[in-house]
Design an enzyme around this catalytic site. Structure first.
Site, short mmCIF file in Angstrom:
data_model
loop_
_atom_site.label_atom_id
_atom_site.label_comp_id
_atom_site.label_asym_id
_atom_site.label_seq_id
_atom_site.Cartn_x
_atom_site.Cartn_y
_atom_site.Cartn_z
N HIS A 94 2.99 3.24 -9.18
CA HIS A 94 2.84 1.80 -9.41
C HIS A 94 4.10 1.20 -10.03
O HIS A 94 4.50 0.08 -9.69
CB HIS A 94 1.63 1.55 -10.31
CG HIS A 94 0.32 1.96 -9.70
ND1 HIS A 94 -0.03 1.61 -8.41
CD2 HIS A 94 -0.70 2.70 -10.19
CE1 HIS A 94 -1.23 2.10 -8.14
NE2 HIS A 94 -1.65 2.77 -9.19
N ASP A 143 0.83 -1.20 0.00
CA ASP A 143 0.00 0.00 0.00
C ASP A 143 0.87 1.26 0.00
O ASP A 143 1.93 1.27 0.63
CB ASP A 143 -0.90 -0.02 1.25
CG ASP A 143 -2.02 1.00 1.16
OD1 ASP A 143 -2.30 1.51 0.07
OD2 ASP A 143 -2.63 1.29 2.21
N GLU A 174 -11.84 -5.02 -5.03
CA GLU A 174 -12.40 -3.67 -4.92
C GLU A 174 -11.66 -2.66 -5.81
O GLU A 174 -12.18 -1.59 -6.10
CB GLU A 174 -12.34 -3.20 -3.46
CG GLU A 174 -13.30 -3.92 -2.53
CD GLU A 174 -12.80 -5.28 -2.08
OE1 GLU A 174 -11.60 -5.58 -2.32
OE2 GLU A 174 -13.59 -6.05 -1.51
N LEU A 201 11.67 -20.29 -3.82
CA LEU A 201 10.67 -19.43 -3.18
C LEU A 201 9.35 -19.63 -3.88
O LEU A 201 9.28 -19.68 -5.11
CB LEU A 201 11.07 -17.95 -3.27
CG LEU A 201 10.03 -16.94 -2.77
CD1 LEU A 201 9.90 -17.00 -1.25
CD2 LEU A 201 10.39 -15.52 -3.21
#
Length: 251
Positions: free
Chosen positions: A46, A29, A76, A140
């Site tokens: 971004h 965020d 959302e 990973l």
């Protein structure tokens, strides 16, 4: 015996040794605020966030974390302005197309959870290709949540069980938490040991609600594009200082 005892024992048994989490989940965020603070378009935030993803993957590998789950696009997020959604989907397509080879070279297995079909056939095909290419890697496990919402995931699992029960395939009276968890999109994954949210916000935002029941929660003020190795290691150190009792008595 309470219904939660068996899953708690399983969580204890799977807890990471030496105070290290086996599975770290991150709500990434702050991209927009990072860009606004620099008077840049949100798309720049971004793009900077993608660089933070690279740093975090490297830090996870170095630290020995087995699973890293990143909340990249929530269900959302489709409600954001059309221009921003277009920028995000274009960035996602670029990442899948151009970063997958590097993930493969690094031994990273990529897996995507969520409603990927909403992104259209191009991204769906790129996602499937990336998963196939990296499917045998073991260094990973990188899980990316795209068009993901925990409530929708839980509802889908409940509907699946209801349909199975109606068809006589399962006895509702015999169902426990393990059977329900087996119908989630994360069925073959360990639950998160540590869940981090950046940017100072202190909420889960519909992310891994079932799976995070016993996760240690850590909210940090760092905006996601500024997150890197030092911040990841600090989060692991904080995890190591916590005593995980899974609802048991204090030590």
């Amino acid at each position: 015996m309470p219904d939660g005892v068996a899953p708690v024992e399983a969580a204890r048994a799977g807890a990471a040794a030496a105070g290290r989490p086996r599975h770290v989940a991150i709500i990434m965020d702050g991209n927009g605020r990072w860009a606004s603070a620099r008077r840049l378009p949100r798309a720049a935030g971004h793009r900077a966030g993608v660089k933070a993803v690279r740093r975090t993957i490297e830090a996870a590998i170095t630290s020995g974390v087995e699973w890293l789950t990143l909340y990249a696009f929530s269900s959302e997020n489709w409600g954001r302005p059309a221009e921003e959604v277009a920028d995000l989907t274009a960035l996602l397509k670029h990442y899948l197309r151009h970063e997958t080879a590097e993930l493969h070279r690094e031994g990273v297995r990529l897996r995507i959870i969520g409603d990927r079909d909403r992104f259209g056939p191009d991204i769906t095909a790129e996602a499937a290709r990336a998963e196939r290419l990296t499917g045998a890697n073991t260094r990973l496990n990188l899980v990316v949540a795209l068009s993901y919402g925990a409530r929708a995931e839980i509802l889908a699992a409940a509907r699946r069980l209801a349909a199975e029960a109606a068809a006589g395939g399962v006895d509702p009276a015999s169902l426990g938490e393990a059977e329900f968890a087996a119908r989630l999109t994360t069925a073959d994954m360990p639950d998160p040991d540590l869940l981090i949210r950046t940017s100072g916000e202190r909420r889960l935002s519909n992310f891994l609600l079932w799976q995070s029941a016993y996760a240690e929660l850590l909210f940090v003020d760092t905006l996601w594009p500024d997150f890197g190795t030092a911040e990841f290691e600090a989060a692991l150190a904080e995890f190591g200082r916590r005593e995980r009792r899974f609802g048991g008595r204090p030590g």
